[in-house]
Design an enzyme around this catalytic site. Structure first.
Site, PDB file in Angstrom:
ATOM      1  N   GLY A 188       0.830  -1.203   0.000  1.00 39.59           N
ATOM      2  CA  GLY A 188       0.000   0.000   0.000  1.00 39.59           C
ATOM      3  C   GLY A 188       0.859   1.246   0.000  1.00 39.59           C
ATOM      4  O   GLY A 188       2.002   1.235   0.447  1.00 39.59           O
ATOM      5  N   SER A 189       0.294   2.317  -0.515  1.00 43.74           N
ATOM      6  CA  SER A 189       0.998   3.593  -0.550  1.00 43.74           C
ATOM      7  C   SER A 189      -0.029   4.709  -0.419  1.00 43.74           C
ATOM      8  O   SER A 189      -1.187   4.559  -0.815  1.00 43.74           O
ATOM      9  CB  SER A 189       1.807   3.757  -1.840  1.00 43.74           C
ATOM     10  OG  SER A 189       0.949   3.697  -2.974  1.00 43.74           O
ATOM     11  N   GLY A 190       0.418   5.805   0.162  1.00 41.42           N
ATOM     12  CA  GLY A 190      -0.451   6.955   0.356  1.00 41.42           C
ATOM     13  C   GLY A 190       0.299   8.243   0.092  1.00 41.42           C
ATOM     14  O   GLY A 190       1.373   8.257  -0.533  1.00 41.42           O
ATOM     15  N   GLN A 191      -0.265   9.334   0.607  1.00 40.19           N
ATOM     16  CA  GLN A 191       0.320  10.639   0.351  1.00 40.19           C
ATOM     17  C   GLN A 191       1.630  10.837   1.101  1.00 40.19           C
ATOM     18  O   GLN A 191       2.558  11.459   0.597  1.00 40.19           O
ATOM     19  CB  GLN A 191      -0.677  11.740   0.746  1.00 40.19           C
ATOM     20  CG  GLN A 191      -0.173  13.152   0.474  1.00 40.19           C
ATOM     21  CD  GLN A 191      -1.193  14.196   0.866  1.00 40.19           C
ATOM     22  OE1 GLN A 191      -2.278  13.862   1.355  1.00 40.19           O
ATOM     23  NE2 GLN A 191      -0.854  15.460   0.650  1.00 40.19           N
ATOM     24  N   LYS A 210       5.892   0.625   7.699  1.00 40.40           N
ATOM     25  CA  LYS A 210       5.475   1.855   7.039  1.00 40.40           C
ATOM     26  C   LYS A 210       6.639   2.832   7.021  1.00 40.40           C
ATOM     27  O   LYS A 210       7.216   3.139   8.062  1.00 40.40           O
ATOM     28  CB  LYS A 210       4.279   2.473   7.762  1.00 40.40           C
ATOM     29  CG  LYS A 210       3.761   3.747   7.103  1.00 40.40           C
ATOM     30  CD  LYS A 210       2.535   4.272   7.816  1.00 40.40           C
ATOM     31  CE  LYS A 210       1.991   5.524   7.151  1.00 40.40           C
ATOM     32  NZ  LYS A 210       0.780   6.051   7.844  1.00 40.40           N
ATOM     33  N   LYS A 211       7.001   3.298   5.824  1.00 39.66           N
ATOM     34  CA  LYS A 211       8.098   4.237   5.656  1.00 39.66           C
ATOM     35  C   LYS A 211       7.565   5.526   5.043  1.00 39.66           C
ATOM     36  O   LYS A 211       6.737   5.500   4.123  1.00 39.66           O
ATOM     37  CB  LYS A 211       9.189   3.651   4.759  1.00 39.66           C
ATOM     38  CG  LYS A 211       9.840   2.391   5.316  1.00 39.66           C
ATOM     39  CD  LYS A 211      11.121   2.054   4.559  1.00 39.66           C
ATOM     40  CE  LYS A 211      10.852   1.776   3.107  1.00 39.66           C
ATOM     41  NZ  LYS A 211      12.097   1.381   2.389  1.00 39.66           N
ATOM     42  N   ASP A 303     -10.119  10.015  11.460  1.00 40.54           N
ATOM     43  CA  ASP A 303      -9.895   9.637  10.062  1.00 40.54           C
ATOM     44  C   ASP A 303     -10.394   8.213   9.821  1.00 40.54           C
ATOM     45  O   ASP A 303      -9.722   7.398   9.177  1.00 40.54           O
ATOM     46  CB  ASP A 303      -8.410   9.750   9.706  1.00 40.54           C
ATOM     47  CG  ASP A 303      -8.185   9.819   8.196  1.00 40.54           C
ATOM     48  OD1 ASP A 303      -9.145  10.151   7.476  1.00 40.54           O
ATOM     49  OD2 ASP A 303      -7.055   9.547   7.750  1.00 40.54           O
ATOM     50  N   GLY A 349      -2.480   8.636  12.188  1.00 40.12           N
ATOM     51  CA  GLY A 349      -1.781   9.899  11.982  1.00 40.12           C
ATOM     52  C   GLY A 349      -2.566  11.124  12.379  1.00 40.12           C
ATOM     53  O   GLY A 349      -1.980  12.193  12.588  1.00 40.12           O
TER      54      GLY A 349
END
Length: 523
Positions: A188-191, A210-211, A303, A349
């Site tokens: 997975g990837s996000g902003q 998570k990086k 969120d 977050g």
């Protein structure tokens, strides 16, 4: 014959004959000036003074005792070595006051505070934040109070043990990722970051790492990255919150080691189609339980959405056909196991404290109107609103709009059309969760007690049968332990009254009938 000048502290005499003897030493002292001394680029201060003195051939002869007093530790020492020696050797006590004199501040090394951050989401961190804000308010209201009064009265011992400034990520870089983990794939990837499926080289277990996409140390996103670590560290121990293991900075990137959920996210699951009625109830129950725990810690998520809800799949043994006479489970095949889904809240977050809220707005598709209007008086009900829209989307309404008339209809509490038929209780609960007035929305605990999720009359026959067999197994184990304890007590004291009492209690717990005695004594 040349003349020299004799110097006595506080008094200067005229030149005298050279053969005059010094009264203190009884010998003739003479310091003559050579041409080499006069040409030196940095002459001695004594020579400078002699050159400024009028006379035919000036010379200088200070008293012997004063020359001895100028010598330190029998050898010339620099100021740095003098301070080190004075710090290493204890100074003598003062004869006037009888106590140890105060040395130079730099001569004593101060004990440094521990290099660790203060987590604002822990009870101690919340207490420190409250005390600091109270100290600032009291200082602004009464400026005549000196600062040391505030420090002595308002700062606790815990605050003294913690640093006042945050430890920068640039000072905490550790090389661990490629040394401890083997990267398998991108999941997975996000902003702000990407999540990788990794296996630990030592324990062989799979984790979600998570990086951050860009270096966060020293940037505007450093506070947000640390905020996620703080929230995971406090909340990552509940069965319906993604578990937290560790976090560190590497190459100024934030890295968080979390539990790996093998079922992906709810958003990935919805791409296959809407959830059934049974799945909707389980989703609502698990996420509401997770929100109840988060809110009980005086925190809010802010969120909640399908992309931040993760699914964990586990195979568990069925107790439907379990025989208590079996000694082991080596003969069980796949038919004796069933897959159980658990929904977990992740991506913390945007978590903030209810006592000192610092709201960072999340996805506008799931936020209520009051948050968009910066009304933070009912933050827990904002999570309920987001959960209501998540359930509506999971029921088959399709992707939620980012704006437009349909967006406003949801904020007015109007449900969209759904492809499946839901019960009246479920529709009423979903409508209440997205009510325009936050005070009319149910709390997380009220959702768990709603008739839709109430266990009475809502569980299937197979679920009830499974729970019954599990409870029977527990009762059999407890009964066996009680009998063993009774036999052990009999072997120690067979005729004691205590044995009879324990035996009576064990028989009652096992289920045997015992005679009851009634005391008629009045007090």
């Amino acid at each position: 014959m040349s003349y020299f000048k004799r110097i006595i502290p506080g008094k200067v005499k005229e030149p005298e004959p050279q053969n005059d003897l010094d009264s203190s030493s009884g010998c003739e002292l003479s310091f003559e000036l050579s041409s080499d001394n006069l040409r030196s680029p940095s002459p001695n201060p004594i020579i400078k003074y002699m050159l400024s003195t009028p006379g035919p051939n000036p010379s200088f002869s200070p008293p012997y005792k004063k020359v001895r007093a100028l010598r330190l530790f029998d050898s010339p020492l620099t100021p740095k070595t003098i301070i080190q020696k004075s710090a290493a050797t204890p100074a003598p006590r003062s004869r006037l006051f009888g106590d140890k004199p105060r040395a130079v501040a730099s001569a004593y090394q101060k004990t440094e505070k521990p290099a660790a951050n203060v987590n604002p989401f822990t009870p101690n961190g919340m207490l420190l934040t409250k005390k600091r804000s109270r100290s600032i308010r009291s200082l602004s209201n009464s400026p005549q109070i000196p600062k040391f009064d505030l420090n002595e009265s308002d700062v606790s011992d815990t605050e003294n043990e913690q640093p006042t400034k945050r430890v920068a990520l640039q000072e905490s870089n550790i090389s661990r990722y490629h040394q401890e983990f083997l990267e398998l794939e991108l999941i997975g990837s996000g902003q702000f970051g990407s999540v990788y499926k990794c296996i630990n080289r030592l324990d062989g277990c799979i984790y979600a790492i998570k990086k951050s996409t860009k270096p966060v140390a020293g940037s505007a996103f450093e506070k947000t990255a640390l905020n996620e670590v703080y929230a995971h560290a406090v909340l990552g121990k509940h069965q319906h919150v993604v578990r937290y293991f560790s976090a560190w900075a590497e190459d100024n990137h934030m890295i968080i080691q979390n539990e790996y959920c093998n079922g992906g996210s709810l958003a990935d699951r919805l791409q296959e189609g809407p959830l059934s009625t049974v799945e909707l109830r389980k989703l609502l129950m698990h996420v509401a339980e997770g929100l109840r725990y988060i809110h009980s810690e005086a925190l809010v998520h802010l969120d909640i959405k399908p992309g931040n809800i993760f699914i964990s799949k586990e195979k568990r043994m069925q107790f439907t056909n379990y025989d208590s006479a079996d000694d082991g489970f080596e003969d069980l095949d796949e038919s004796h196991y069933e897959e159980e889904l658990t929904y977990k809240i992740g991506d913390l977050g945007h978590v903030t404290s209810l006592n000192n809220p610092q709201v960072e707005e999340g996805d506008c598709r799931y936020l209520p109107n009051e948050i968009l209007h910066e009304d933070y008086s009912h933050l827990t009900k904002a999570d309920i609103f987001s959960l209501g829209l998540t359930v509506i989307e999971s029921a088959g309404s399709g992707p939620l709009p980012k704006n437009g008339e349909n967006w406003h209809k949801l904020r007015r509490g109007e449900l969209p059309e759904l492809p499946q038929v839901l019960s009246r209780d479920m529709i009423n609960l979903m409508t209440a969760m997205i009510h325009p007035d936050p005070t009319m929305r149910p709390a997380a605990l009220q959702i768990l007690h709603h008739p839709v999720l109430c266990p009475i009359g809502k569980k299937t026959r197979a679920q009830l049968h499974r729970e019954l067999n599990a409870e029977k197994l527990k009762n059999e184990i407890l009964s066996k332990q009680l009998k063993e304890a009774a036999i052990c007590i009999k072997s120690i004291a067979p005729e004691s009254k205590q044995l009879k009492g324990v035996s009576r209690i064990s028989n009652r717990l096992i289920g045997k009938k015992v005679n009851r005695s009634i005391s008629t004594t009045t007090f």
